[in-house]
Design a protein around this motif. Structure first.
Motif, PDB file in Angstrom:
ATOM      1  N   LEU A 223      19.788  45.740  53.055  1.00  0.00           N
ATOM      2  CA  LEU A 223      19.274  44.541  52.588  1.00  0.00           C
ATOM      3  C   LEU A 223      17.775  44.962  51.680  1.00  0.00           C
ATOM      4  N   PRO A 224      16.593  45.760  51.907  1.00  0.00           N
ATOM      5  CA  PRO A 224      16.233  46.086  50.831  1.00  0.00           C
ATOM      6  C   PRO A 224      16.721  46.556  49.607  1.00  0.00           C
ATOM      7  N   LEU A 225      17.711  47.514  49.709  1.00  0.00           N
ATOM      8  CA  LEU A 225      18.542  48.449  48.145  1.00  0.00           C
ATOM      9  C   LEU A 225      18.846  47.053  47.656  1.00  0.00           C
ATOM     10  N   ALA A 226      19.902  46.100  48.132  1.00  0.00           N
ATOM     11  CA  ALA A 226      20.206  45.341  47.475  1.00  0.00           C
ATOM     12  C   ALA A 226      19.265  44.284  47.689  1.00  0.00           C
ATOM     13  N   PHE A 227      18.524  43.718  47.705  1.00  0.00           N
ATOM     14  CA  PHE A 227      17.236  43.084  46.988  1.00  0.00           C
ATOM     15  C   PHE A 227      17.166  43.731  45.660  1.00  0.00           C
TER      16      PHE A 227
END
Length: 427
Positions: A223-227
């Motif tokens: 999720l942090p990478l996607a954000f």
């Protein structure tokens, strides 16, 4: 030696039983999503035309987010740029799965919905330009998109007995349609391009791709990478929803061990489709569909503007003409025929549903003319009116055709073996 008769190629043939079950599952989820989408749009319209319309505008324009990261955005922008990225992430997963592991991995089966999607983009755009030649030509892409949730919800309600091939056709058509819309948004509606954020976006996207290729499912990593991918795409000037499609394409479809069964893409699709259909799209409708009509006179005035006429004509006339025309041409040039039992009126009914351009059409309207402008208000009225007209016309056609297939459906339900697979899928 007896010569074997030449096999005539068919289009829209019956697919596999696993694919039919999967499409039925998608339809069930999108039915709920479509109802929520409609509820969000109705609430927005009623609220924006009520004595409390100021509260609606204040909510839509309320800004939140870190200014240091240039993400201090209004709730309306968060819905259009952020929540719709989830919608396009699911669309990317669906499209990749369909072409890698679904029935459409066969190029001959994929050619029909892909060609239909292209036809459903080109013809509505041309019709819009005819009505707006020398005028508001920036809105040419507004009537080119098909709303997945809304269209599939209508199909699920009125076409329960339609052959699964028709359902797969509409689903794939809508997904490819939205992918084309993303390409159009990225190319034609990017005013200012910042190269460094765009290049920086490649780093978290690549790391996300490496992790998912290794079948990592840890949300605290992904999720942090996607954000970060989304935020850098947003900062680059390219519409942030493009990041959703790129992230969806990065997820592998097949299992790493090569065994049968759901892969990571299907796992993510099951997780995120309810969030997309139940939250992202309805909230976007709530934030975007609120337009002050101004009574009957205001509605009449809005619908007689060239922009509105072009949008409605593109949705109600252009989409069916483009989809049916491209499908017919594909059959003509490949010397194929419709699968046994199907009729062109079935294709026409689905093509009319393709004119439901709610979500992405509203998004493109805001990008073309700017949120809150007079032209944007006319676009919203036209999109709502055109989509409703397409839904009603498509409902009438497919409701009539649904009765034709009812007896066949009931026969399939009775004629099942112990493995619960209808015999027609085993022959």
């Amino acid at each position: 030696m007896t010569q074997q008769p030449k096999r005539v190629p068919t289009i829209l043939g019956r697919g596999s039983w696993p694919e039919a079950r999967r499409i039925a599952d998608v339809l069930r989820k999108e039915t709920i999503g479509g109802a929520l989408l409609l509820a969000g749009a109705v609430i927005a319209l009623v609220w924006a035309n009520s004595p409390w319309s100021g509260g609606y505008e204040s909510l839509r324009d309320f800004a939140i987010g870190p200014e240091a990261l240039h993400l201090h955005l209004s709730l309306g922008t968060w819905a259009a740029d952020g929540l719709l990225a989830i919608f396009f992430f699911v669309a990317g997963l669906e499209l990749k799965r369909e072409f890698v592991a679904g029935d459409l991995r066969d190029p001959r089966r994929a050619a029909v919905p892909v060609a239909a999607a292209f036809g459903g983009v080109v013809v509505p755009a041309l019709i819009y330009l005819v009505f707006n030649a020398g005028g508001a030509t920036d809105g040419w892409a507004i009537p080119t998109a098909t709303d997945i949730a809304f269209a599939l919800a209508v199909l699920a309600v009125v076409g329960r007995c339609l052959p699964s091939a028709l359902r797969t056709f509409l689903l794939t058509l809508a997904v490819v349609d939205d992918l084309l819309a993303i390409v159009i948004i990225a190319i034609f509606y990017t005013d200012h391009l910042s190269v460094w954020p765009l290049l920086g976006m490649l780093a978290p996207l690549a790391l996300f791709a490496v992790l998912v290729q290794r079948r990592v499912r840890a949300w605290w990593l992904l999720l942090p990478l996607a954000f970060a991918t989304w935020a850098l795409m947003h900062a680059s000037g390219v519409h942030a929803t493009v990041a959703g499609v790129l992230l969806g394409f990065a997820v592998p479809v097949l299992r790493r061990d090569g065994a049968d069964g759901p892969g990571l893409a299907e796992h993510f699709e099951h997780r995120f489709r309810p969030l997309s259909a139940g939250v992202a799209v309805p909230v976007f409708a709530l934030m975007s569909a609120g337009v002050t009509v101004g009574g009957l006179d205001g509605l009449t005035s809005a619908l007689t503007e060239p922009v509105a006429i072009g949008v409605m004509a593109g949705l109600v006339l252009g989409k069916p003409i483009g989809i049916v025309g491209a499908t017919w041409l594909t059959a003509r040039f490949t010397r194929a025929r419709l699968d046994e039992g199907l009729a062109w009126i079935d294709v026409a009914g689905l093509a009319v549903l393709g004119g439901i351009g709610f979500t992405v059409s509203l998004l493109v309207g805001e990008l073309a003319f700017g949120a809150g402008t007079v032209s944007d208000a006319h676009v919203k009225v036209a999109v709502l009116t055109g989509s409703l007209a397409a839904a009603l016309i498509g409902t009438v056609i497919l409701r009539l055709r649904n009765g034709v297939y009812r007896r066949l459906y009931e026969a399939e339900q009775v004629d099942r073996d112990r493995d619960e697979i209808p015999d027609v899928y085993q022959s």
